[in-house]
Design a protein around this motif. Structure first.
Motif, PDB file in Angstrom:
ATOM      1  N   GLU A  95     -69.028  50.240  16.485  1.00 33.42           N
ATOM      2  CA  GLU A  95     -69.757  50.805  17.611  1.00 33.42           C
ATOM      3  C   GLU A  95     -69.750  49.867  18.813  1.00 33.42           C
ATOM      4  OE1 GLU A  95     -74.263  52.533  18.609  1.00 33.42           O
ATOM      5  OE2 GLU A  95     -73.650  52.132  16.531  1.00 33.42           O
ATOM      6  N   ASP A  96     -69.866  48.567  18.557  1.00 34.11           N
ATOM      7  CA  ASP A  96     -69.853  47.603  19.650  1.00 34.11           C
ATOM      8  C   ASP A  96     -68.485  47.528  20.327  1.00 34.11           C
ATOM      9  OD1 ASP A  96     -72.508  46.874  19.252  1.00 34.11           O
ATOM     10  OD2 ASP A  96     -71.996  45.367  17.751  1.00 34.11           O
ATOM     11  N   ILE A  97     -67.422  47.621  19.527  1.00 31.22           N
ATOM     12  CA  ILE A  97     -66.080  47.616  20.111  1.00 31.22           C
ATOM     13  C   ILE A  97     -65.885  48.830  21.014  1.00 31.22           C
ATOM     14  CG2 ILE A  97     -63.621  47.888  19.574  1.00 31.22           C
ATOM     15  CD1 ILE A  97     -64.058  46.142  17.121  1.00 31.22           C
ATOM     16  N   GLU A  98     -66.343  50.000  20.547  1.00 34.61           N
ATOM     17  CA  GLU A  98     -66.202  51.215  21.349  1.00 34.61           C
ATOM     18  C   GLU A  98     -66.961  51.093  22.672  1.00 34.61           C
ATOM     19  OE1 GLU A  98     -67.688  54.030  18.541  1.00 34.61           O
ATOM     20  OE2 GLU A  98     -65.705  54.466  17.706  1.00 34.61           O
ATOM     21  N   LYS A  99     -68.149  50.535  22.613  1.00 34.81           N
ATOM     22  CA  LYS A  99     -68.928  50.360  23.842  1.00 34.81           C
ATOM     23  C   LYS A  99     -68.248  49.361  24.771  1.00 34.81           C
ATOM     24  CE  LYS A  99     -73.474  51.376  21.803  1.00 34.81           C
ATOM     25  NZ  LYS A  99     -74.789  50.792  21.402  1.00 34.81           N
ATOM     26  N   PHE A 100     -67.741  48.281  24.198  1.00 36.84           N
ATOM     27  CA  PHE A 100     -67.068  47.245  25.008  1.00 36.84           C
ATOM     28  C   PHE A 100     -65.850  47.800  25.714  1.00 36.84           C
ATOM     29  CE2 PHE A 100     -63.887  43.729  25.086  1.00 36.84           C
ATOM     30  CZ  PHE A 100     -64.499  42.949  26.058  1.00 36.84           C
ATOM     31  N   SER A 101     -65.065  48.632  25.002  1.00 39.52           N
ATOM     32  CA  SER A 101     -63.853  49.182  25.592  1.00 39.52           C
ATOM     33  C   SER A 101     -64.145  50.136  26.751  1.00 39.52           C
ATOM     34  CB  SER A 101     -63.025  49.922  24.531  1.00 39.52           C
ATOM     35  OG  SER A 101     -63.678  51.125  24.121  1.00 39.52           O
ATOM     36  N   SER A 102     -65.362  50.624  26.813  1.00 40.17           N
ATOM     37  CA  SER A 102     -65.718  51.626  27.834  1.00 40.17           C
ATOM     38  C   SER A 102     -66.539  51.080  28.995  1.00 40.17           C
ATOM     39  CB  SER A 102     -66.498  52.781  27.162  1.00 40.17           C
ATOM     40  OG  SER A 102     -65.733  53.386  26.143  1.00 40.17           O
ATOM     41  N   ILE A 103     -66.803  49.778  28.990  1.00 41.54           N
ATOM     42  CA  ILE A 103     -67.636  49.236  30.068  1.00 41.54           C
ATOM     43  C   ILE A 103     -66.876  49.228  31.394  1.00 41.54           C
ATOM     44  CG2 ILE A 103     -69.024  47.819  28.517  1.00 41.54           C
ATOM     45  CD1 ILE A 103     -67.383  45.386  29.422  1.00 41.54           C
ATOM     46  N   ARG A 108     -57.113  46.527  19.422  1.00 40.65           N
ATOM     47  CA  ARG A 108     -56.333  46.087  20.580  1.00 40.65           C
ATOM     48  C   ARG A 108     -56.688  47.031  21.717  1.00 40.65           C
ATOM     49  NH1 ARG A 108     -50.926  47.238  22.472  1.00 40.65           N
ATOM     50  NH2 ARG A 108     -50.639  48.603  20.664  1.00 40.65           N
ATOM     51  N   LEU A 109     -57.069  46.496  22.853  1.00 41.68           N
ATOM     52  CA  LEU A 109     -57.533  47.351  23.944  1.00 41.68           C
ATOM     53  C   LEU A 109     -57.202  46.764  25.301  1.00 41.68           C
ATOM     54  CD1 LEU A 109     -60.321  45.792  25.021  1.00 41.68           C
ATOM     55  CD2 LEU A 109     -61.202  46.717  22.896  1.00 41.68           C
ATOM     56  N   LYS A 110     -57.253  47.631  26.297  1.00 40.17           N
ATOM     57  CA  LYS A 110     -57.046  47.194  27.676  1.00 40.17           C
ATOM     58  C   LYS A 110     -58.263  46.398  28.124  1.00 40.17           C
ATOM     59  CE  LYS A 110     -54.358  51.346  28.797  1.00 40.17           C
ATOM     60  NZ  LYS A 110     -54.294  52.572  29.637  1.00 40.17           N
ATOM     61  N   ALA A 111     -58.039  45.355  28.880  1.00 43.23           N
ATOM     62  CA  ALA A 111     -59.146  44.511  29.332  1.00 43.23           C
ATOM     63  C   ALA A 111     -60.116  45.328  30.192  1.00 43.23           C
ATOM     64  CB  ALA A 111     -58.606  43.337  30.127  1.00 43.23           C
ATOM     65  N   ARG A 141     -58.717  53.581  26.297  1.00 47.99           N
ATOM     66  CA  ARG A 141     -58.639  52.135  26.462  1.00 47.99           C
ATOM     67  C   ARG A 141     -58.321  51.432  25.147  1.00 47.99           C
ATOM     68  NH1 ARG A 141     -60.038  50.607  31.550  1.00 47.99           N
ATOM     69  NH2 ARG A 141     -59.861  48.426  30.897  1.00 47.99           N
ATOM     70  N   LEU A 142     -58.513  52.123  24.011  1.00 48.52           N
ATOM     71  CA  LEU A 142     -58.169  51.546  22.721  1.00 48.52           C
ATOM     72  C   LEU A 142     -56.698  51.810  22.427  1.00 48.52           C
ATOM     73  CD1 LEU A 142     -61.195  52.358  20.373  1.00 48.52           C
ATOM     74  CD2 LEU A 142     -60.471  50.127  21.207  1.00 48.52           C
ATOM     75  N   LEU A 143     -55.938  50.758  22.177  1.00 51.34           N
ATOM     76  CA  LEU A 143     -54.502  50.885  21.943  1.00 51.34           C
ATOM     77  C   LEU A 143     -54.151  50.854  20.465  1.00 51.34           C
ATOM     78  CD1 LEU A 143     -53.391  48.419  24.763  1.00 51.34           C
ATOM     79  CD2 LEU A 143     -53.582  50.916  24.899  1.00 51.34           C
ATOM     80  N   ASP A 144     -54.965  50.185  19.682  1.00 56.33           N
ATOM     81  CA  ASP A 144     -54.770  50.152  18.239  1.00 56.33           C
ATOM     82  C   ASP A 144     -56.105  49.805  17.600  1.00 56.33           C
ATOM     83  OD1 ASP A 144     -53.514  50.410  15.839  1.00 56.33           O
ATOM     84  OD2 ASP A 144     -52.006  48.869  16.192  1.00 56.33           O
ATOM     85  N   PHE A 145     -56.263  50.203  16.332  1.00 55.43           N
ATOM     86  CA  PHE A 145     -57.582  50.091  15.716  1.00 55.43           C
ATOM     87  C   PHE A 145     -57.435  49.996  14.212  1.00 55.43           C
ATOM     88  CE2 PHE A 145     -61.415  51.841  13.844  1.00 55.43           C
ATOM     89  CZ  PHE A 145     -62.431  51.316  14.627  1.00 55.43           C
ATOM     90  N   ILE A 146     -58.057  48.992  13.613  1.00 53.38           N
ATOM     91  CA  ILE A 146     -58.052  48.839  12.156  1.00 53.38           C
ATOM     92  C   ILE A 146     -59.485  48.654  11.689  1.00 53.38           C
ATOM     93  CG2 ILE A 146     -57.246  47.488  10.185  1.00 53.38           C
ATOM     94  CD1 ILE A 146     -54.930  46.528  11.901  1.00 53.38           C
ATOM     95  N   ILE A 156     -59.122  36.279  31.985  1.00 51.54           N
ATOM     96  CA  ILE A 156     -58.572  37.605  31.698  1.00 51.54           C
ATOM     97  C   ILE A 156     -58.033  38.229  32.976  1.00 51.54           C
ATOM     98  CG2 ILE A 156     -59.057  39.878  30.738  1.00 51.54           C
ATOM     99  CD1 ILE A 156     -59.240  37.528  28.755  1.00 51.54           C
ATOM    100  N   PHE A 157     -56.761  38.706  32.924  1.00 47.97           N
ATOM    101  CA  PHE A 157     -56.139  39.376  34.058  1.00 47.97           C
ATOM    102  C   PHE A 157     -56.254  40.891  33.902  1.00 47.97           C
ATOM    103  CE2 PHE A 157     -52.977  35.623  34.810  1.00 47.97           C
ATOM    104  CZ  PHE A 157     -54.055  34.830  35.163  1.00 47.97           C
ATOM    105  N   GLU A 158     -55.999  41.580  34.997  1.00 45.01           N
ATOM    106  CA  GLU A 158     -56.223  43.030  35.054  1.00 45.01           C
ATOM    107  C   GLU A 158     -55.426  43.802  33.999  1.00 45.01           C
ATOM    108  OE1 GLU A 158     -56.069  46.727  38.274  1.00 45.01           O
ATOM    109  OE2 GLU A 158     -55.521  44.684  38.878  1.00 45.01           O
ATOM    110  N   ASP A 159     -54.176  43.465  33.789  1.00 44.54           N
ATOM    111  CA  ASP A 159     -53.342  44.240  32.863  1.00 44.54           C
ATOM    112  C   ASP A 159     -53.262  43.623  31.470  1.00 44.54           C
ATOM    113  OD1 ASP A 159     -52.702  46.165  34.797  1.00 44.54           O
ATOM    114  OD2 ASP A 159     -51.117  44.893  35.615  1.00 44.54           O
ATOM    115  N   ASP A 160     -54.135  42.687  31.172  1.00 42.85           N
ATOM    116  CA  ASP A 160     -54.119  42.058  29.852  1.00 42.85           C
ATOM    117  C   ASP A 160     -54.516  43.048  28.755  1.00 42.85           C
ATOM    118  OD1 ASP A 160     -53.365  39.659  30.886  1.00 42.85           O
ATOM    119  OD2 ASP A 160     -55.304  38.671  30.643  1.00 42.85           O
ATOM    120  N   GLU A 161     -53.935  42.854  27.572  1.00 46.02           N
ATOM    121  CA  GLU A 161     -54.377  43.549  26.376  1.00 46.02           C
ATOM    122  C   GLU A 161     -55.112  42.535  25.502  1.00 46.02           C
ATOM    123  OE1 GLU A 161     -51.072  45.352  24.438  1.00 46.02           O
ATOM    124  OE2 GLU A 161     -50.604  46.682  26.124  1.00 46.02           O
TER     125      GLU A 161
END
Length: 219
Positions: free
Chosen positions: A211-219, A154-157, A139-144, A198-203
């Protein structure tokens, strides 16, 4: 790297990292001198860089002949030869260079570089390894990462926030992340506001603790 475009940058070491730095600086409009002790690497970069020479920059006399005083910044991108990288930083520092960037291979190497005069030390392989590891999360598309547990990604909604405005999903309160912006297919990037739905295919572009970003991307 913050440098005045009116003054050139010296890049020592033309392996993959050094060559990428030198070529990018040139594309950005900087005058660059690329230097390496290996004739093969010098020849390879001759078609990519305006100025490139074969020389040993661990020697202060060589640096003086190259006109080190005319450079606003120097990048020591020497890879596996730790001794050469430290000697190059030391020589630059002894000659008064105040803006030295150096590539380190490990923490001990970094400490030595800092003590011998490098103002900025980078770990390109380590950072790339961390970035790849984070991107293995589909779900993570880019990461800095900014090196202090803070990151922008940058991640999938995630499904639970789709179809409702951000003020309702309460991303900051519930997940400790901030949705900075939204990219929708066929539309321009927009900055997120509380009423943004937020729409289904939004980035999404989000910021927060890694750690919080990783958890958020996986909910």
């Amino acid at each position: 790297m913050s440098v005045d475009q009116r003054k050139p940058v010296l890049v020592i070491g033309l392996g993959r990292f050094g060559a990428a730095v030198a070529q990018t600086l040139e594309r950005m409009g900087h005058e660059v001198l690329g230097v390496d002790t290996e004739a093969r690497l010098v020849q390879e970069q001759a078609s990519h860089l305006t100025k490139v020479i074969e020389a040993d920059c661990t020697d202060a006399a060589t640096l003086e002949r190259l006109g080190v005083g005319d450079f606003q910044a120097a990048v020591v991108a020497i890879g596996t030869n730790i001794e050469a990288s430290v000697l190059a930083v030391l020589a630059l520092s002894d000659l008064g260079m105040k803006n030295i960037w150096a590539k380190a291979t490990n923490d001990n190497h970094a400490r030595i570089l800092e003590r011998t005069g490098a103002q900025h030390v980078v770990f390109p392989e380590q950072r790339m390894g961390e970035r790849v590891a984070h991107l293995l999360n589909e779900r993570l598309l880019d990461f800095i990462s900014f090196g202090d547990e803070f990151a922008i990604a940058r991640l999938k909604a995630p499904d639970p926030i789709v179809g409702v405005p951000l003020v309702t999903s309460e991303c900051r309160k519930k997940f400790d992340v901030t949705v900075v912006g939204v990219k929708r297919e066929g539309e321009n990037f927009i900055h997120a506001v509380p009423d943004t739905i937020i729409f289904e295919d939004d980035e999404l572009v989000v910021s927060g603790n890694i750690e919080d970003i990783e958890k958020f991307s996986s909910i």
